[in-house]
Design a protein around this motif. Structure first.
Motif, PDB file in Angstrom:
ATOM      1  N   LEU A 320      37.309  -3.211 -84.055  1.00 11.28           N
ATOM      2  CA  LEU A 320      37.095  -4.528 -83.466  1.00 11.28           C
ATOM      3  C   LEU A 320      37.355  -4.556 -81.964  1.00 11.28           C
ATOM      4  O   LEU A 320      37.328  -5.618 -81.348  1.00 11.28           O
ATOM      5  CB  LEU A 320      37.981  -5.557 -84.180  1.00 11.28           C
ATOM      6  N   HIS A 321      37.602  -3.388 -81.384  1.00 14.91           N
ATOM      7  CA  HIS A 321      37.717  -3.265 -79.932  1.00 14.91           C
ATOM      8  C   HIS A 321      36.331  -2.932 -79.387  1.00 14.91           C
ATOM      9  O   HIS A 321      35.727  -1.946 -79.784  1.00 14.91           O
ATOM     10  CB  HIS A 321      38.693  -2.144 -79.557  1.00 14.91           C
ATOM     11  N   ARG A 322      35.830  -3.720 -78.459  1.00 11.63           N
ATOM     12  CA  ARG A 322      34.464  -3.482 -77.962  1.00 11.63           C
ATOM     13  C   ARG A 322      34.432  -2.236 -77.063  1.00 11.63           C
ATOM     14  O   ARG A 322      35.312  -2.032 -76.219  1.00 11.63           O
ATOM     15  CB  ARG A 322      33.948  -4.700 -77.200  1.00 11.63           C
ATOM     16  N   PRO A 323      33.421  -1.397 -77.225  1.00 13.43           N
ATOM     17  CA  PRO A 323      33.271  -0.222 -76.365  1.00 13.43           C
ATOM     18  C   PRO A 323      33.038  -0.636 -74.910  1.00 13.43           C
ATOM     19  O   PRO A 323      32.242  -1.536 -74.636  1.00 13.43           O
ATOM     20  CB  PRO A 323      32.034   0.477 -76.941  1.00 13.43           C
ATOM     21  N   ILE A 324      33.754  -0.001 -73.983  1.00 16.59           N
ATOM     22  CA  ILE A 324      33.528  -0.265 -72.551  1.00 16.59           C
ATOM     23  C   ILE A 324      32.999   0.984 -71.846  1.00 16.59           C
ATOM     24  O   ILE A 324      32.626   0.942 -70.671  1.00 16.59           O
ATOM     25  CB  ILE A 324      34.821  -0.759 -71.875  1.00 16.59           C
ATOM     26  N   SER A 325      32.972   2.103 -72.553  1.00 17.49           N
ATOM     27  CA  SER A 325      32.312   3.328 -72.102  1.00 17.49           C
ATOM     28  C   SER A 325      32.072   4.164 -73.354  1.00 17.49           C
ATOM     29  O   SER A 325      32.468   3.768 -74.462  1.00 17.49           O
ATOM     30  CB  SER A 325      33.168   4.092 -71.091  1.00 17.49           C
ATOM     31  N   LYS A 326      31.460   5.308 -73.190  1.00 21.88           N
ATOM     32  CA  LYS A 326      31.193   6.152 -74.355  1.00 21.88           C
ATOM     33  C   LYS A 326      32.475   6.669 -74.991  1.00 21.88           C
ATOM     34  O   LYS A 326      32.499   6.996 -76.181  1.00 21.88           O
ATOM     35  CB  LYS A 326      30.300   7.325 -73.958  1.00 21.88           C
ATOM     36  N   ASP A 327      33.538   6.715 -74.203  1.00 19.98           N
ATOM     37  CA  ASP A 327      34.772   7.312 -74.701  1.00 19.98           C
ATOM     38  C   ASP A 327      35.965   6.369 -74.742  1.00 19.98           C
ATOM     39  O   ASP A 327      37.078   6.790 -75.044  1.00 19.98           O
ATOM     40  CB  ASP A 327      35.144   8.522 -73.825  1.00 19.98           C
ATOM     41  N   SER A 328      35.762   5.085 -74.449  1.00 22.85           N
ATOM     42  CA  SER A 328      36.903   4.170 -74.438  1.00 22.85           C
ATOM     43  C   SER A 328      36.503   2.785 -74.929  1.00 22.85           C
ATOM     44  O   SER A 328      35.329   2.404 -74.884  1.00 22.85           O
ATOM     45  CB  SER A 328      37.497   4.069 -73.025  1.00 22.85           C
ATOM     46  N   VAL A 329      37.510   2.052 -75.371  1.00 26.37           N
ATOM     47  CA  VAL A 329      37.291   0.692 -75.882  1.00 26.37           C
ATOM     48  C   VAL A 329      38.254  -0.263 -75.197  1.00 26.37           C
ATOM     49  O   VAL A 329      39.186   0.152 -74.508  1.00 26.37           O
ATOM     50  CB  VAL A 329      37.499   0.634 -77.419  1.00 26.37           C
ATOM     51  N   SER A 330      38.033  -1.549 -75.382  1.00 25.52           N
ATOM     52  CA  SER A 330      38.886  -2.572 -74.788  1.00 25.52           C
ATOM     53  C   SER A 330      40.317  -2.439 -75.303  1.00 25.52           C
ATOM     54  O   SER A 330      40.559  -1.936 -76.401  1.00 25.52           O
ATOM     55  CB  SER A 330      38.343  -3.961 -75.101  1.00 25.52           C
ATOM     56  N   LYS A 331      41.277  -2.897 -74.481  1.00 27.42           N
ATOM     57  CA  LYS A 331      42.692  -2.791 -74.846  1.00 27.42           C
ATOM     58  C   LYS A 331      42.999  -3.576 -76.111  1.00 27.42           C
ATOM     59  O   LYS A 331      43.752  -3.111 -76.976  1.00 27.42           O
ATOM     60  CB  LYS A 331      43.557  -3.300 -73.695  1.00 27.42           C
ATOM     61  N   PHE A 332      42.425  -4.777 -76.220  1.00 24.69           N
ATOM     62  CA  PHE A 332      42.693  -5.639 -77.367  1.00 24.69           C
ATOM     63  C   PHE A 332      41.429  -5.819 -78.203  1.00 24.69           C
ATOM     64  O   PHE A 332      40.312  -5.716 -77.679  1.00 24.69           O
ATOM     65  CB  PHE A 332      43.189  -7.007 -76.917  1.00 24.69           C
ATOM     66  N   PRO A 333      41.564  -6.096 -79.495  1.00 20.28           N
ATOM     67  CA  PRO A 333      40.384  -6.423 -80.304  1.00 20.28           C
ATOM     68  C   PRO A 333      39.754  -7.714 -79.812  1.00 20.28           C
ATOM     69  O   PRO A 333      40.408  -8.545 -79.192  1.00 20.28           O
ATOM     70  CB  PRO A 333      40.955  -6.581 -81.716  1.00 20.28           C
ATOM     71  N   SER A 334      38.470  -7.861 -80.074  1.00 20.08           N
ATOM     72  CA  SER A 334      37.705  -9.017 -79.589  1.00 20.08           C
ATOM     73  C   SER A 334      37.302  -9.899 -80.766  1.00 20.08           C
ATOM     74  O   SER A 334      36.642  -9.435 -81.706  1.00 20.08           O
ATOM     75  CB  SER A 334      36.457  -8.543 -78.839  1.00 20.08           C
ATOM     76  N   ALA A 335      37.677 -11.173 -80.713  1.00 22.98           N
ATOM     77  CA  ALA A 335      37.322 -12.097 -81.794  1.00 22.98           C
ATOM     78  C   ALA A 335      35.810 -12.299 -81.908  1.00 22.98           C
ATOM     79  O   ALA A 335      35.265 -12.240 -83.019  1.00 22.98           O
ATOM     80  CB  ALA A 335      38.039 -13.433 -81.588  1.00 22.98           C
ATOM     81  N   PRO A 336      35.090 -12.556 -80.796  1.00 24.29           N
ATOM     82  CA  PRO A 336      33.635 -12.735 -80.917  1.00 24.29           C
ATOM     83  C   PRO A 336      32.930 -11.471 -81.420  1.00 24.29           C
ATOM     84  O   PRO A 336      31.985 -11.557 -82.220  1.00 24.29           O
ATOM     85  CB  PRO A 336      33.197 -13.089 -79.487  1.00 24.29           C
ATOM     86  N   TYR A 337      33.363 -10.314 -80.937  1.00 26.10           N
ATOM     87  CA  TYR A 337      32.803  -9.042 -81.390  1.00 26.10           C
ATOM     88  C   TYR A 337      33.059  -8.867 -82.884  1.00 26.10           C
ATOM     89  O   TYR A 337      32.177  -8.438 -83.641  1.00 26.10           O
ATOM     90  CB  TYR A 337      33.448  -7.918 -80.586  1.00 26.10           C
ATOM     91  N   ALA A 338      34.264  -9.253 -83.308  1.00 22.98           N
ATOM     92  CA  ALA A 338      34.609  -9.152 -84.732  1.00 22.98           C
ATOM     93  C   ALA A 338      33.736 -10.061 -85.585  1.00 22.98           C
ATOM     94  O   ALA A 338      33.372  -9.699 -86.714  1.00 22.98           O
ATOM     95  CB  ALA A 338      36.088  -9.500 -84.933  1.00 22.98           C
ATOM     96  N   ASP A 339      33.394 -11.249 -85.077  1.00 24.79           N
ATOM     97  CA  ASP A 339      32.515 -12.154 -85.842  1.00 24.79           C
ATOM     98  C   ASP A 339      31.268 -11.417 -86.310  1.00 24.79           C
ATOM     99  O   ASP A 339      30.871 -11.511 -87.474  1.00 24.79           O
ATOM    100  CB  ASP A 339      32.074 -13.339 -84.966  1.00 24.79           C
ATOM    101  N   ALA A 340      30.658 -10.692 -85.390  1.00 28.40           N
ATOM    102  CA  ALA A 340      29.393 -10.015 -85.684  1.00 28.40           C
ATOM    103  C   ALA A 340      29.589  -8.813 -86.593  1.00 28.40           C
ATOM    104  O   ALA A 340      28.828  -8.606 -87.551  1.00 28.40           O
ATOM    105  CB  ALA A 340      28.728  -9.583 -84.377  1.00 28.40           C
ATOM    106  N   ILE A 341      30.605  -8.016 -86.317  1.00 30.76           N
ATOM    107  CA  ILE A 341      30.831  -6.805 -87.108  1.00 30.76           C
ATOM    108  C   ILE A 341      31.221  -7.144 -88.542  1.00 30.76           C
ATOM    109  O   ILE A 341      30.662  -6.604 -89.505  1.00 30.76           O
ATOM    110  CB  ILE A 341      31.927  -5.940 -86.459  1.00 30.76           C
ATOM    111  N   LEU A 342      32.181  -8.040 -88.699  1.00 30.41           N
ATOM    112  CA  LEU A 342      32.669  -8.354 -90.040  1.00 30.41           C
ATOM    113  C   LEU A 342      31.595  -9.010 -90.896  1.00 30.41           C
ATOM    114  O   LEU A 342      31.468  -8.713 -92.095  1.00 30.41           O
ATOM    115  CB  LEU A 342      33.906  -9.253 -89.952  1.00 30.41           C
ATOM    116  N   TYR A 343      30.832  -9.906 -90.290  1.00 31.09           N
ATOM    117  CA  TYR A 343      29.749 -10.547 -91.040  1.00 31.09           C
ATOM    118  C   TYR A 343      28.754  -9.490 -91.524  1.00 31.09           C
ATOM    119  O   TYR A 343      28.361  -9.464 -92.704  1.00 31.09           O
ATOM    120  CB  TYR A 343      29.020 -11.575 -90.164  1.00 31.09           C
ATOM    121  N   THR A 344      28.351  -8.607 -90.620  1.00 34.34           N
ATOM    122  CA  THR A 344      27.321  -7.614 -90.953  1.00 34.34           C
ATOM    123  C   THR A 344      27.815  -6.632 -92.011  1.00 34.34           C
ATOM    124  O   THR A 344      27.112  -6.345 -92.991  1.00 34.34           O
ATOM    125  CB  THR A 344      26.888  -6.856 -89.688  1.00 34.34           C
ATOM    126  N   VAL A 345      29.013  -6.116 -91.832  1.00 34.22           N
ATOM    127  CA  VAL A 345      29.538  -5.133 -92.785  1.00 34.22           C
ATOM    128  C   VAL A 345      29.717  -5.764 -94.171  1.00 34.22           C
ATOM    129  O   VAL A 345      29.541  -5.101 -95.196  1.00 34.22           O
ATOM    130  CB  VAL A 345      30.862  -4.544 -92.266  1.00 34.22           C
TER     131      VAL A 345
END
Length: 404
Positions: A320-345
C-alpha cells in the motif's frame, strides 16, 4: 435514571476539553484529506437546521456513579472510544479538583435506547471517577492536597475531621453536570453534536466521532478486522502492544477508518464527493443491514480477511506504499492508493492468485505510479473528489482485471 434536574437555560453549553493529550505526530498514512460535507443547497441546509436535537440537563450524583456504570445505565464503552487514556496523575488531579469543589465541565451522554446512555464527551472524567471509587488506583501528583498522595478511596473513607466533611464525603456529595442527547435525536445530529464538542482543545478525529455515534455490530466488526495481523502488517501498525500504542494510525483510530474505507469503496459508485457523508451513511446502513441479514457479517469478515491475505501474498508488506521510483516506495502507506488496490484484488479469482501474477501486478502498479500523471494526481491531490476516486479505482481495475 434518577437524576436531579438542573435549572439552566435551554442552550447547550460547549464542553471545556479535559480529555487526554494526543501527540502532534500525524497519522502515518498518505492522502487523508479533511473530510467535508460538500456544498449544500438552501433547501438541504434548511432541512438540516430543522432537525430536532432533544436534550435534557441533569446532575449525575457521584455517590451513585459507580452503580450506574455497573448496572449498564451509563456505558463507558472503552472498546469503542478514543484509545489514548489519562495517566493516573491526570486522573488524580480530577479527584483533587472534586475535593476542592472546582466546577467540572458537563459531560455529554447519548441515549442509544430508553434509559441507556453512551458517553459522547467526558469519558475520561467519568472513567477517572469510576476507577477511583472502585479502588483501582492511589492518588498521585497532587498539588494542593499533598497529604492524600498514596491514598485509595477506601483510605479516604476512614479519615474524619470533626465538624467537616471527610475527603471521601467531599467526593461523594458532589455532582457531575451532564447533557443528555435523547433517543429522539437522529444519529446524524448526534454526530454533529459530538463533532462540535471536539472543535476546541483536543480535536476528535472523524473516526473517533463515528466510533461513538454509529455504535453497533458493524462497528464491532471494524475493531475485530483491524486486529488482524495481515491488516496491521499492510498498514505498518506494530504487532506488539507498546509499539501499537505509540503508532499514529492506531492512536487516532485511522486503522478503523481504513477498514471502513475498504467496505464502503466496494460500492464506490455511490461516493458523491463527500467522504464524511459517504462513510457515515455506509456505517449507519451496515449496522442496520447486519440486524436483518444474519449472513452479511460473516461474508464481510471473510471478504476482508481473504483480501488482506491476497494482497500480502501478491504484493508483500509494502503493497500500500505507492512506488516513487523503480526501487523505492513512499515512506507511509497511501489511503487513496489502497482504495484502488484493495478493491481490485478483492475482485480477482482464486486462479489469479499466483506468484507470477503478483510480479505482473507489481510491474503494472509501478508503471501507473511512475508514468500515468492523471493516476498519480488521483492518489495525491484532491483525493476526496468523486472523479479522483473513480479514476484511481477504475484505472487499476482496467490495468489488472480487464487486461488479465
Amino acid at each position: 435514571m434518577n437524576f436531579s434536574a438542573m435549572d439552566h437555560d435551554d442552550e447547550v453549553p460547549a464542553s471545556e476539553k479535559d480529555e487526554e493529550s494526543i501527540s502532534d505526530d500525524p497519522p502515518e498514512i498518505e492522502g487523508i484529506e479533511p473530510e467535508t460535507t460538500g456544498n449544500s443547497t438552501w433547501e438541504n441546509k434548511a432541512r438540516q437546521l430543522m432537525r430536532q436535537i432533544v436534550t435534557q440537563k441533569v446532575d449525575l450524583p457521584i455517590s451513585k456513579l459507580a452503580a450506574m456504570i455497573d448496572d449498564g445505565e451509563i456505558d463507558l464503552a472503552p472498546t469503542f472510544q478514543r484509545r489514548l487514556r489519562w495517566t493516573r496523575s491526570q486522573q488524580s488531579r480530577l479527584i483533587e479538583s472534586v475535593i476542592m469543589n472546582v466546577p467540572i465541565p458537563p459531560v455529554f451522554l447519548g441515549e442509544y435506547e430508553p434509559g441507556k446512555y453512551l458517553v459522547l464527551d467526558g469519558r475520561q472524567r467519568l472513567t477517572a471517577l469510576y476507577e477511583y471509587l472502585t479502588g483501582n488506583f492511589k492518588l498521585s501528583g497532587l498539588e494542593v492536597w499533598t497529604e492524600l498522595v498514596g491514598k485509595k478511596f477506601s483510605n479516604l473513607q476512614k479519615m474524619h475531621v470533626q465538624g467537616l466533611s471527610s475527603p471521601a464525603q467531599a467526593i461523594t456529595r458532589r455532582f457531575v453536570p451532564a447533557v443528555l442527547i435523547l433517543h429522539e435525536s437522529v444519529p446524524e445530529v448526534k454526530y454533529e453534536v459530538f463533532d462540535r464538542l471536539n472543535t476546541g482543545g483536543v480535536i476528535a478525529e472523524p473516526m473517533e466521532v463515528r466510533n461513538a455515534i454509529y455504535y453497533g455490530p458493524f462497528n464491532k466488526l471494524l475493531h475485530e478486522a483491524s486486529e488482524l495481523e495481515e491488516f496491521r502488517r499492510l498498514w505498518g501498525i506494530p504487532l506488539d502492544t507498546k509499539g501499537r500504542e505509540r503508532n499514529g494510525i492506531y492512536k487516532r483510530m485511522a486503522d478503523l477508518e481504513m477498514v471502513l474505507r475498504f467496505f464502503a469503496f466496494q460500492d464506490y459508485k455511490k461516493f458523491d464527493g463527500s467522504l464524511k457523508v459517504f462513510l457515515n451513511n455506509f456505517m449507519s446502513k451496515r449496522n442496520e443491514e447486519y440486524t436483518t441479514n444474519k449472513t452479511l457479517l460473516d461474508k464481510d469478515h471473510e471478504l476482508f480477511l481473504e483480501t488482506m491475505k491476497r494482497v500480502l501474498f501478491l504484493l508483500g508488506d509494502k503493497a500500500l506504499h505507492r512506488p516513487i521510483s523503480k526501487d523505492s516506495v513512499s515512506k507511509f502507506p497511501s489511503a487513496p492508493y489502497a482504495d484502488a488496490i484493495l478493491y481490485t484484488v478483492s475482485k480477482l479469482s482464486n486462479e489469479q492468485i499466483t506468484e507470477k501474477n503478483g510480479l505482473k501486478i507489481r510491474e503494472t502498479l509501478c508503471n501507473l505510479c511512475l508514468n500515468d500523471k492523471a493516476f498519480v494526481k488521483s492518489i495525491t491531490v484532491g483525493t476526496n473528489a468523486r472523479t479522483a476516486a473513480d479514476y484511481r479505482i477504475e484505472t487499476v481495475v482496467n490495468a489488472i482485471l480487464v487486461k488479465q
